[in-house]
Every structure is written in C-alpha cells, then in structure tokens.
Design a protein around this motif. Structure first.
Motif, PDB file in Angstrom:
ATOM      1  N   CYS A 159       0.771   4.112  -2.854  1.00 22.98           N
ATOM      2  CA  CYS A 159       0.596   5.534  -2.531  1.00 22.98           C
ATOM      3  C   CYS A 159       1.727   6.333  -3.166  1.00 22.98           C
ATOM      4  CB  CYS A 159       0.639   5.766  -1.026  1.00 22.98           C
ATOM      5  SG  CYS A 159      -0.831   5.259  -0.190  1.00 22.98           S
ATOM      6  N   SER A 189       0.833  -1.203   0.000  1.00 22.31           N
ATOM      7  CA  SER A 189       0.000   0.000   0.000  1.00 22.31           C
ATOM      8  C   SER A 189       0.865   1.250   0.000  1.00 22.31           C
ATOM      9  CB  SER A 189      -0.944   0.059   1.202  1.00 22.31           C
ATOM     10  OG  SER A 189      -1.045  -1.147   1.846  1.00 22.31           O
ATOM     11  N   HIS A 214       1.216   6.778  -6.846  1.00 28.33           N
ATOM     12  CA  HIS A 214       0.146   7.746  -7.078  1.00 28.33           C
ATOM     13  C   HIS A 214       0.688   9.174  -6.928  1.00 28.33           C
ATOM     14  CE1 HIS A 214      -3.875   9.351  -7.112  1.00 28.33           C
ATOM     15  NE2 HIS A 214      -3.655   9.979  -5.971  1.00 28.33           N
ATOM     16  N   LEU A 215       1.427   9.373  -5.825  1.00 34.72           N
ATOM     17  CA  LEU A 215       1.995  10.687  -5.526  1.00 34.72           C
ATOM     18  C   LEU A 215       2.956  11.122  -6.633  1.00 34.72           C
ATOM     19  CD1 LEU A 215       1.550  12.372  -2.996  1.00 34.72           C
ATOM     20  CD2 LEU A 215       3.710  11.527  -2.120  1.00 34.72           C
TER      21      LEU A 215
END
Lengths: 214, 226
Positions: free
Chosen positions: A204, A200, A207-208
C-alpha cells in the motif's frame, strides 16, 4: 489426546489477529499524537524544546523495547496502578513509536529545500504561515514512505507484548505450539500471517508513494 | 524504591558484567557477518542470475516483514522438527545474522543503485573484472553513501539482541530478569540494565562513526570524491 489439523492451528492463530491489529492501531495513534505534540514544540520553540525532545528521542531509540516494556509494567505497579498487559503494552508501544515518528517527521520538515523558506519569506508570509502553508504540505508528502515503514515496524513490535503476557499473535503461536507439539507449524504459520499483514502495508505504501510523487 | 534497593541490584555486578559481555559478543559477531553477507546479497541481487535475484528479493521481503521475536522462536523451537537442533547461543546468532543480512542487503543495494552507471563502465574499460570493479570501485562510495543508515541499523541490532533472552541466552536482559527474580527488585534491575543498554548504544554509535571516518570515509575514499 486429540489430533490437531493444520487448519486447527491456523484457525486459532487467525483468532488472535484482531488483537495484533488493535494493539498496532493503538500504538500508531498514540505515537502519532505524542510525536505531533513534540514536533510542534520542537518547531515552534527550537531553542527551548530542541534539546529535551532530542534527548527523549535518544533515550527511547537507544534502549531495547523489551526493557521499556518491563519498566512500564513494573513501574505502573510501583505507582500503585493496576497493570494489565494491554495497558502496559499500549503505553509502552505508543511512547516507543512516538520517538521514531518524531525523529522521522522532523527529518522530513528539514528535508524541504531551503529555497522554499526563502521564497515564502520573500513573499512576506509570517513564520507560522510559511510553516503551515508552504513547508508542512511538502513535508507531509516526503513523510509518506518512512511513515509506512514505521507502521510495519510497529506491527512487528507488537509481538513483544507477548512477553508481558498479552495474548496476540506471537503469544497465541506459543500457546498453540505447546498444546499441539507442532512448533514448526505454529511458528511457521504465525510468521506467514505477520508477513501477509506487513507486506500488504508495504505494498500500500509503495502504491501511495507512486501516486503522490512530487 | 530507594537507594538501597539499587545497591541490592548492583551487588550482582558479576552477572551484569557477564550479560554485558554476551550482548557485546552477540552484537559484534552478528554485525560483522550480517554486513558481509548483506554486501554479497546486494551484489547477487543486482548482478546475479535471475532465479538468485528472485530468491534474494523474497528473502529480504520475508525477513523485513516478520517480527524478529517470531524469527528467533521459529529457529530455536520450530527448526528442531526438521532435525536442525541448535543451542541457544547459535540459534540467537543465526537469527540475528539472518535478520541483519536482509536489512543490510537492502541498505547497500540502495547505495549501489545511487552509483552512476558510468563508474561501472569506467572500471570495466580499465580492464577490471566485474567482481573487482564491484568491490574496489562500486562498493566504497556506496558504503560511504549509506553509512549513516547502516549505523542506525546496527544499533537497532544491538537493541534487538535483548530478545535473545527469550530463548535463554545469558545476555544482558536475561541477567536483568535473573536479578529481578532473585532480589524482587524488578523495577530497579530493569532501570540499571536499561541505562547500561543506553550507554552501550551511545558507545556503539560512536564506534561506528569512528569506523566510518577511519575506514569508510578514509583518505582513499575521499580522494575518489575530489
């Protein structure tokens, strides 16, 4: 002897998850503070601080975390400080992470193109303003992917705290494996839990990374 | 802590030497296997059939996102439940290799993806088979590109091998524990062994840099760059 269900194993492992997360947060926060200090020293006084900081990084990157952990654990005892597994693990993991963070973030500062320095100095900005206003914001963007990668490493490295007796996920899985005689299930489940946490964080990060692409 | 307590530790030099040998052996074998398997995985993850690609993707993500210590425990203590029993040395070697393969695959894949597509087209227009084109044309510059990252990963592997002591493989950190419990000089024993690891890591890095210059960035490789 009582029987243990799969759910029993999972439930007891999940109870140890917060400790892994606390330890990771302590290690990351501690590492970030130490490495920000080292990084500013290195950037502000490259001549004086460059070599010692480099040596610090080399030593902590060149020795196994396991040995560092034992050294801190027994070293504190030698100094007459009462060692708890939590204290030793937090201290050691913070220092260890700080070495990696310092090196990575320093690399990010260096990776900002040279033209940016030249442009900002041709605008007549003093050195500290160039650093603070032009270079660091760009370095910050560059630093996101490797920092997320290091966070995953830190979470994984907290598993070593089990060796000095701190009960986090890995230690819990050992205890459960010994109590239930189901090592396959206990170690398999703990690997799965680590994977969920770390993956996860990686997602993240990805995505960032997409959002802040320069 | 005094000088004499260090001498107590250094008296056990034969076991230190044994541990050192075992660490070197574990590292060299697993690095060699890991890089070879990693290269094959990188190839398969780019050129292989779809299901194989997914499998390798999952493999890489799984082993990069779980702790090495957990992997060793699973292989040594967990797998016997499936009837797969290994002695500590084999288990350690399997764990190290499996772990490094995942990282090496990712590193090499990054190097290959940075290779211009024209290279592959040029190679196939010369009549090279895909496998030939891959290993003769694509891999050498890709390796060259990622050699620094690979070096760091291999040094990390050397240091990770210290965890093999947890399944009682008699490598350097295991011997440190033994000496510590024999002499009651915990701190001194760990200091000595930590310094040995540091020296080993520095030497290994130098060796890999040399290997890089000699075999990866060799005349052949640089000739292609000109």
């Amino acid at each position: 002897m009582s029987e243990f269900s799969t759910w029993d194993v999972f439930r007891n492992l999940l109870a140890a998850v917060p400790w892994t997360i606390y330890l990771s947060l302590i290690a990351f926060a501690g590492g970030a503070v130490v490495s920000l200090i080292l990084l500013s020293l290195r950037l502000a006084f490259p001549r004086v601080a460059g070599r010692p900081v480099h040596l610090y990084v080399q030593v902590f990157q060149g020795t196994p975390l396991l040995m560092q952990l034992f050294l801190v654990y027994f070293g504190l005892a030698l100094m007459g400080i009462q060692t708890t597994p939590l204290l030793a693990a937090s201290l050691c993991l913070s220092v260890y992470s700080s070495a990696y963070l310092t090196e990575t973030w320093y690399g990010c500062v260096l990776a900002v193109p040279k033209g940016q320095w030249e442009a900002s100095s041709s605008l007549g900005l003093p050195h500290w303003q160039q650093m603070l206003l032009i270079i660091l914001p760009q370095a910050l963007r560059l630093s996101v992917p490797p920092t997320v990668g290091l966070m995953v490493q830190i979470v994984k490295n907290t598993s070593l705290a089990s060796i000095v007796g701190f009960v986090e996920l890995t230690r819990a899985s050992q205890i459960i494996a010994n109590a239930t005689f189901e090592p396959f299930l206990a170690y398999g489940a703990v690997a799965f839990i680590y994977f969920v946490i770390c993956f996860s964080i990686s997602l993240c990060g990805r995505h960032l990374e997409k959002r802040i692409r320069i | 802590m005094s000088l004499s307590s260090f001498i107590d530790v250094l008296h056990s030099w034969p076991s230190l030497l044994n541990g050192l040998g075992m660490t070197v052996l574990l590292t060299l074998i697993s690095c060699l296997l890991g890089v070879i398997l990693g290269t094959l995985c990188a190839w398969a993850s780019l050129k292989g059939p779809k299901p194989l690609r997914w499998f390798i993707r999952a493999y890489v993500e799984f082993f990069r996102n779980t702790p090495f210590l957990g992997q060793i425990f699973f292989i040594f203590f967990g797998l016997p439940a499936l009837g797969l029993r290994m002695d500590p040395f084999t288990a350690a070697l399997v764990a190290l290799t499996i772990n490094l393969t995942a990282y090496a695959c990712e590193i090499i894949r990054a190097g290959i993806e940075a290779t211009p597509a024209g290279q592959f087209e040029a190679a196939s227009s010369l009549g090279l088979k895909p496998a030939q084109a891959f290993f003769l044309i694509i891999i050498p510059p890709a390796f060259q590109r990622v050699w620094p990252a690979m070096t760091s990963q291999l040094v990390i592997m050397l240091l990770a091998s210290a965890l093999c002591s947890q399944i009682s493989v008699a490598e350097l950190s295991y011997e440190a524990n033994m000496i510590a419990s024999r002499t009651f000089r915990n701190f001194e024993a760990y200091i000595v062994v930590t310094i040995m690891y540091l020296a080993l890591a520095v030497l290994f890095r130098e060796l890999l840099t040399w290997v890089g210059r000699r075999f990866v960035f060799g005349e052949f490789a640089t000739a292609g760059q000109r």
